[in-house]
Write a protein that holds these residues in place. Structure first.
Motif, PDB file in Angstrom:
ATOM      1  N   GLY A   1       2.026   4.643   5.822  1.00 53.48           N
ATOM      2  CA  GLY A   1       2.060   4.999   4.408  1.00 53.48           C
ATOM      3  C   GLY A   1       3.479   5.267   3.951  1.00 53.48           C
ATOM      4  O   GLY A   1       3.730   6.128   3.139  1.00 53.48           O
ATOM      5  N   SER A   2       4.427   4.515   4.481  1.00 60.26           N
ATOM      6  CA  SER A   2       5.843   4.738   4.245  1.00 60.26           C
ATOM      7  C   SER A   2       6.261   4.622   2.784  1.00 60.26           C
ATOM      8  O   SER A   2       5.778   3.790   2.041  1.00 60.26           O
ATOM      9  N   LEU A   3       7.185   5.496   2.369  1.00 58.95           N
ATOM     10  CA  LEU A   3       7.744   5.424   1.025  1.00 58.95           C
ATOM     11  C   LEU A   3       8.464   4.104   0.821  1.00 58.95           C
ATOM     12  O   LEU A   3       8.468   3.538  -0.277  1.00 58.95           O
ATOM     13  N   LEU A   4       9.079   3.574   1.868  1.00 58.59           N
ATOM     14  CA  LEU A   4       9.780   2.314   1.778  1.00 58.59           C
ATOM     15  C   LEU A   4       8.860   1.226   1.247  1.00 58.59           C
ATOM     16  O   LEU A   4       9.235   0.436   0.375  1.00 58.59           O
ATOM     17  N   ASN A   5       7.634   1.167   1.743  1.00 56.37           N
ATOM     18  CA  ASN A   5       6.686   0.129   1.311  1.00 56.37           C
ATOM     19  C   ASN A   5       6.266   0.339  -0.137  1.00 56.37           C
ATOM     20  O   ASN A   5       6.002  -0.626  -0.860  1.00 56.37           O
ATOM     21  N   ALA A   6       6.203   1.581  -0.569  1.00 55.67           N
ATOM     22  CA  ALA A   6       5.748   1.869  -1.928  1.00 55.67           C
ATOM     23  C   ALA A   6       6.748   1.402  -2.974  1.00 55.67           C
ATOM     24  O   ALA A   6       6.378   1.085  -4.095  1.00 55.67           O
TER      25      ALA A   6
ATOM     26  N   VAL B   1      -4.502   1.720  -3.992  1.00 51.63           N
ATOM     27  CA  VAL B   1      -4.198   1.626  -2.571  1.00 51.63           C
ATOM     28  C   VAL B   1      -5.422   1.926  -1.708  1.00 51.63           C
ATOM     29  O   VAL B   1      -5.469   1.562  -0.529  1.00 51.63           O
ATOM     30  N   LYS B   2      -6.421   2.556  -2.290  1.00 47.01           N
ATOM     31  CA  LYS B   2      -7.635   2.868  -1.524  1.00 47.01           C
ATOM     32  C   LYS B   2      -8.525   1.643  -1.327  1.00 47.01           C
ATOM     33  O   LYS B   2      -9.425   1.650  -0.489  1.00 47.01           O
ATOM     34  N   ASP B   3      -8.283   0.568  -2.099  1.00 49.17           N
ATOM     35  CA  ASP B   3      -9.111  -0.636  -2.000  1.00 49.17           C
ATOM     36  C   ASP B   3      -8.721  -1.465  -0.777  1.00 49.17           C
ATOM     37  O   ASP B   3      -7.573  -1.919  -0.666  1.00 49.17           O
ATOM     38  N   ALA B   4      -9.664  -1.658   0.142  1.00 52.83           N
ATOM     39  CA  ALA B   4      -9.407  -2.504   1.313  1.00 52.83           C
ATOM     40  C   ALA B   4      -9.374  -3.968   0.873  1.00 52.83           C
ATOM     41  O   ALA B   4     -10.123  -4.378  -0.016  1.00 52.83           O
ATOM     42  N   LYS B   5      -8.496  -4.749   1.506  1.00 53.50           N
ATOM     43  CA  LYS B   5      -8.326  -6.147   1.135  1.00 53.50           C
ATOM     44  C   LYS B   5      -8.250  -7.021   2.394  1.00 53.50           C
ATOM     45  O   LYS B   5      -7.446  -6.764   3.290  1.00 53.50           O
ATOM     46  N   SER B   6      -9.096  -8.065   2.443  1.00 49.43           N
ATOM     47  CA  SER B   6      -9.046  -9.028   3.543  1.00 49.43           C
ATOM     48  C   SER B   6      -8.260 -10.257   3.100  1.00 49.43           C
ATOM     49  O   SER B   6      -8.273 -10.628   1.927  1.00 49.43           O
ATOM     50  N   TYR B   7      -7.577 -10.888   4.043  1.00 50.47           N
ATOM     51  CA  TYR B   7      -6.736 -12.030   3.684  1.00 50.47           C
ATOM     52  C   TYR B   7      -6.522 -12.956   4.887  1.00 50.47           C
ATOM     53  O   TYR B   7      -6.713 -12.574   6.041  1.00 50.47           O
TER      54      TYR B   7
ATOM     55  N   SER C   1      -6.647  -7.597   7.455  1.00 56.46           N
ATOM     56  CA  SER C   1      -7.035  -6.875   6.247  1.00 56.46           C
ATOM     57  C   SER C   1      -6.139  -5.663   6.068  1.00 56.46           C
ATOM     58  O   SER C   1      -5.619  -5.099   7.043  1.00 56.46           O
ATOM     59  N   LEU C   2      -5.939  -5.296   4.828  1.00 59.29           N
ATOM     60  CA  LEU C   2      -5.265  -4.046   4.490  1.00 59.29           C
ATOM     61  C   LEU C   2      -6.331  -2.965   4.413  1.00 59.29           C
ATOM     62  O   LEU C   2      -7.226  -3.028   3.568  1.00 59.29           O
ATOM     63  N   ALA C   3      -6.244  -1.999   5.291  1.00 60.90           N
ATOM     64  CA  ALA C   3      -7.210  -0.914   5.282  1.00 60.90           C
ATOM     65  C   ALA C   3      -6.960  -0.009   4.082  1.00 60.90           C
ATOM     66  O   ALA C   3      -5.889  -0.036   3.467  1.00 60.90           O
ATOM     67  N   SER C   4      -7.945   0.767   3.742  1.00 56.79           N
ATOM     68  CA  SER C   4      -7.797   1.717   2.654  1.00 56.79           C
ATOM     69  C   SER C   4      -6.601   2.632   2.904  1.00 56.79           C
ATOM     70  O   SER C   4      -6.416   3.149   4.012  1.00 56.79           O
ATOM     71  N   ASN C   5      -5.743   2.786   1.904  1.00 56.73           N
ATOM     72  CA  ASN C   5      -4.538   3.622   1.948  1.00 56.73           C
ATOM     73  C   ASN C   5      -3.448   3.061   2.856  1.00 56.73           C
ATOM     74  O   ASN C   5      -2.469   3.757   3.150  1.00 56.73           O
ATOM     75  N   ASP C   6      -3.587   1.827   3.302  1.00 54.06           N
ATOM     76  CA  ASP C   6      -2.549   1.148   4.078  1.00 54.06           C
ATOM     77  C   ASP C   6      -1.767   0.272   3.103  1.00 54.06           C
ATOM     78  O   ASP C   6      -2.306  -0.702   2.589  1.00 54.06           O
ATOM     79  N   PRO C   7      -0.504   0.598   2.793  1.00 56.13           N
ATOM     80  CA  PRO C   7       0.204  -0.086   1.708  1.00 56.13           C
ATOM     81  C   PRO C   7       0.628  -1.508   1.991  1.00 56.13           C
ATOM     82  O   PRO C   7       0.728  -2.315   1.072  1.00 56.13           O
TER      83      PRO C   7
END
Length: 239
Positions: A232-237, A161-167, A78-84
């Motif tokens: 929270g890297s700028l590269l990912n954003a 980005v605050k929304d957690a997402k499972s996958y 899952s993508l945690a909240s604020n994890d890009p």
């Protein structure tokens, strides 16, 4: 896609994701001659790992080797909240047509990149030829050359980005007799991706030391300062 927000633990999430993936690719398995599902008794393997605290492709979590007519690779996380973004790497020892299956919360974006960082397939509908390649990948019609690949899992651009997402993501090349599950958990607090390598620790400190503006080299490594919590890297954003 299937919403997983109600699941209480990673184990039940992984089990449900696996069932959903199997159902999602069943039609492709039945229709593709010589490119079906399990052969004989399937051997099952599972690893539970913590994702790297450094959020960048060079620190991707390994999910194994995609061997034609042998291995099927599955990753659940899952993508945690604020994890890009999350990154996963795998190796393809021989070229062949690969099938991708995916389930999870809506709003998840997948990008497949080659060793040089070129995007081979992209689930974003505005990605042009890369999106066309992604559709081929889903239907088992995209051929990958042998080599190393990275899978980037992020949110669609319009998802906060605050929304957690499972996958859950599944990769196979033809039939399979070995199933490899990777359950990827969030980095433990204080994780150091460089282990005991003091030279790499020193390099990271130099790249991110005391500058108000982000050092370009630190950006490439996924860092955003002097700490190792670079998820929270700028590269990912900007990718």
């Amino acid at each position: 896609m299937v919403s997983l927000s109600s699941y209480a633990d990673v184990g039940s999430m992984a089990q449900s994701l696996q069932q959903s993936i199997d159902a999602a690719v069943k039609r492709v398995q039945q229709q593709a001659t010589g490119n079906g599902g399990a052969t004989g008794k399937v051997q099952e393997y599972e690893q539970t790992v913590n994702k790297s605290a450094m959020n960048a492709a060079p620190f991707a979590t390994s999910i194994g080797t995609l061997i034609k007519d042998t291995s099927r690779l599955n990753v659940f996380s899952s993508l945690a909240s604020n994890d890009p973004a999350d990154f996963y790497k795998f190796n393809v020892p021989t070229s062949g047509a690969v099938t991708l299956g995916t389930v999870g919360d809506a709003g998840v974006r997948l990008q497949l990149m080659d060793r040089g960082g070129k995007v081979v397939a992209d689930s974003n509908k505005d990605a042009g030829a890369s999106y066309d390649a992604f559709q081929k990948l889903k239907s088992g019609q995209l051929t990958l050359d042998k080599g190393d690949y990275t899978l980037r899992v992020a949110r669609d651009k319009d998802v906060p980005v605050k929304d957690a997402k499972s996958y859950g993501v599944q990769l196979r090349m033809g039939n399979y007799s070995k199933d490899y599950d990777t359950i990827a958990k969030q980095p433990a607090k204080g994780d150091n991706p460089f282990g005991g390598n003091t030279k790499l620790q020193g390099l990271a400190s130099i790249l991110g030391a005391g500058s108000a503006s982000l050092n370009p080299s630190a950006m490439l490594l996924g860092g955003s300062g002097g700490s190792y919590g670079g998820r929270g890297s700028l590269l990912n954003a900007i990718l």
